[in-house]
Design a protein around this motif. Structure first.
Motif, PDB file in Angstrom:
ATOM      1  N   UNK A  77       0.829  -1.207   0.000  1.00  0.00           N
ATOM      2  CA  UNK A  77       0.000   0.000   0.000  1.00  0.00           C
ATOM      3  C   UNK A  77       0.861   1.254   0.000  1.00  0.00           C
ATOM      4  N   UNK A  78       1.908   1.276   0.811  1.00  0.00           N
ATOM      5  CA  UNK A  78       2.784   2.448   0.853  1.00  0.00           C
ATOM      6  C   UNK A  78       3.449   2.686  -0.498  1.00  0.00           C
ATOM      7  N   UNK A  79       3.895   1.621  -1.131  1.00  0.00           N
ATOM      8  CA  UNK A  79       4.568   1.750  -2.441  1.00  0.00           C
ATOM      9  C   UNK A  79       3.588   2.223  -3.506  1.00  0.00           C
ATOM     10  N   UNK A  80       2.376   1.646  -3.524  1.00  0.00           N
ATOM     11  CA  UNK A  80       1.386   2.043  -4.524  1.00  0.00           C
ATOM     12  C   UNK A  80       0.944   3.492  -4.324  1.00  0.00           C
ATOM     13  N   UNK A  81       0.742   3.902  -3.089  1.00  0.00           N
ATOM     14  CA  UNK A  81       0.301   5.277  -2.842  1.00  0.00           C
ATOM     15  C   UNK A  81       1.354   6.277  -3.294  1.00  0.00           C
ATOM     16  N   UNK A  82       2.628   5.961  -3.053  1.00  0.00           N
ATOM     17  CA  UNK A  82       3.682   6.858  -3.499  1.00  0.00           C
ATOM     18  C   UNK A  82       3.770   6.866  -5.023  1.00  0.00           C
TER      19      UNK A  82
ATOM     20  N   UNK B 126       0.939   8.922  -6.461  1.00  0.00           N
ATOM     21  CA  UNK B 126       1.233  10.344  -6.296  1.00  0.00           C
ATOM     22  C   UNK B 126       2.231  10.826  -7.351  1.00  0.00           C
ATOM     23  N   UNK B 127       3.218  10.011  -7.666  1.00  0.00           N
ATOM     24  CA  UNK B 127       4.190  10.377  -8.699  1.00  0.00           C
ATOM     25  C   UNK B 127       3.537  10.394 -10.079  1.00  0.00           C
ATOM     26  N   UNK B 128       2.733   9.378 -10.379  1.00  0.00           N
ATOM     27  CA  UNK B 128       2.075   9.332 -11.685  1.00  0.00           C
ATOM     28  C   UNK B 128       1.121  10.504 -11.880  1.00  0.00           C
TER      29      UNK B 128
ATOM     30  N   UNK C 256      -5.711   4.690  -2.483  1.00  0.00           N
ATOM     31  CA  UNK C 256      -4.455   4.674  -3.226  1.00  0.00           C
ATOM     32  C   UNK C 256      -4.001   6.064  -3.666  1.00  0.00           C
ATOM     33  N   UNK C 257      -4.899   7.017  -3.716  1.00  0.00           N
ATOM     34  CA  UNK C 257      -4.533   8.364  -4.162  1.00  0.00           C
ATOM     35  C   UNK C 257      -4.339   9.329  -3.002  1.00  0.00           C
ATOM     36  N   UNK C 258      -4.281   8.843  -1.779  1.00  0.00           N
ATOM     37  CA  UNK C 258      -4.267   9.772  -0.644  1.00  0.00           C
ATOM     38  C   UNK C 258      -2.940  10.507  -0.481  1.00  0.00           C
ATOM     39  N   UNK C 259      -1.874  10.054  -1.130  1.00  0.00           N
ATOM     40  CA  UNK C 259      -0.599  10.764  -1.047  1.00  0.00           C
ATOM     41  C   UNK C 259      -0.442  11.791  -2.169  1.00  0.00           C
TER      42      UNK C 259
ATOM     43  N   UNK D 235      -0.263  14.927  -4.217  1.00  0.00           N
ATOM     44  CA  UNK D 235      -0.094  16.324  -3.829  1.00  0.00           C
ATOM     45  C   UNK D 235       0.723  16.532  -2.585  1.00  0.00           C
ATOM     46  N   UNK D 236       1.105  15.444  -1.898  1.00  0.00           N
ATOM     47  CA  UNK D 236       1.914  15.572  -0.693  1.00  0.00           C
ATOM     48  C   UNK D 236       3.389  15.412  -1.044  1.00  0.00           C
ATOM     49  N   UNK D 237       4.269  16.102  -0.315  1.00  0.00           N
ATOM     50  CA  UNK D 237       5.714  15.928  -0.562  1.00  0.00           C
ATOM     51  C   UNK D 237       6.180  14.568  -0.076  1.00  0.00           C
ATOM     52  N   UNK D 238       7.264  14.098  -0.619  1.00  0.00           N
ATOM     53  CA  UNK D 238       7.885  12.862  -0.146  1.00  0.00           C
ATOM     54  C   UNK D 238       8.299  13.031   1.321  1.00  0.00           C
TER      55      UNK D 238
END
Length: 241
Positions: A155-160, A163-165, A227-230, A232-235
């Motif tokens: 989940x952490x990898x997919x959310x990040x 966010x990048x995509x 999955x889209x909750x990250x 717009x957030x910074x790394x």
């Protein structure tokens, strides 16, 4: 096997009733799983444009909200639920053969875990959701601590990644890949195939980033994994870019 397209098409709201069994002891997740399958069924039907009303018989499941299961619209006896929802349920979900009359029925297999309640609380609760969705709803499932930890990392990898995509130009979803899994959802709530598609799509270099974003976001309307909750957030500090 319940075929949503064939049996649940119609006008007006679809009424779904989840019959939650009493807890079977420590580690019993069957009641949670019944509610989860009802939640996924509602999401699939609503994705096709039909409104859904949810009812629940049996005990409440305190962890349901944390696992992303929306509250029921009516609780109580089947007659009370029918009165509150404006008609009898069209679908009943149980952990055993449904003995009541009227409507279609969908049987949900047992689920258990050896992880303690405290151990579950330490993990992302949506990891429990992901792991349950990784198995067909009619197959008994046992959730292990190692698998839950792996689900949390996924989940952490997919959310990040989502966010990048999202920072790339939007592109059409790959319908040749999406169409079969949508059909599987509508014919038998085939969530394992959806997750397999996301795993393949994650590393598919032939699919543009914008198309990956649209596909992950679209299918998450059924999966409910945030999955889209990250987006717009910074790394986070120290996280890989």
């Amino acid at each position: 096997m319940l075929r949503i397209v064939d049996e649940l098409a119609g006008r007006g709201p679809l009424r779904i009733c989840a019959h939650v069994p009493p807890p079977g002891g420590p580690g019993d997740l069957t009641g949670l799983r019944v509610l989860l399958v009802a939640d996924v069924l509602a999401r699939v039907v609503e994705l096709r444009g039909r409104h859904v009303l949810l009812g629940r018989t049996g005990p409440g499941v305190p962890s349901a909200a944390a696992v992303g299961i929306r509250p029921s619209d009516a609780d109580g006896t089947p007659d009370h639920i029918a009165d509150m929802l404006g008609g009898p349920p069209g679908v009943h979900l149980t952990n055993r053969a449904y003995e009541g009359g009227g409507g279609a029925s969908l049987q949900v297999a047992e689920a258990h875990t050896s992880v303690s309640p405290a151990g579950l609380e330490e993990r992302d609760p949506l990891a429990v959701r992901l792991l349950l969705l990784s198995h067909a709803h009619h197959e008994p499932t046992a959730l292990r601590a190692e698998a839950l930890d792996e689900a949390r990392l996924t989940l952490a990898r997919w959310r990040r990644a989502v966010a990048d995509w999202a920072e790339q130009p939007s592109m059409p979803m790959p319908m040749d890949l999406l169409r079969p899994v949508r059909a599987g959802l509508e014919d038998g709530l085939g969530t394992p195939a959806v997750l397999d598609l996301l795993r393949d799509l994650e590393t598919d270099t032939d699919v543009p980033a914008g198309a990956k974003f649209e596909t992950f976001a679209h299918l998450d309307r059924v999966l409910g994994l945030e999955l889209a909750r990250e987006t717009g957030r910074p790394h986070p500090a120290g996280a890989p870019a």
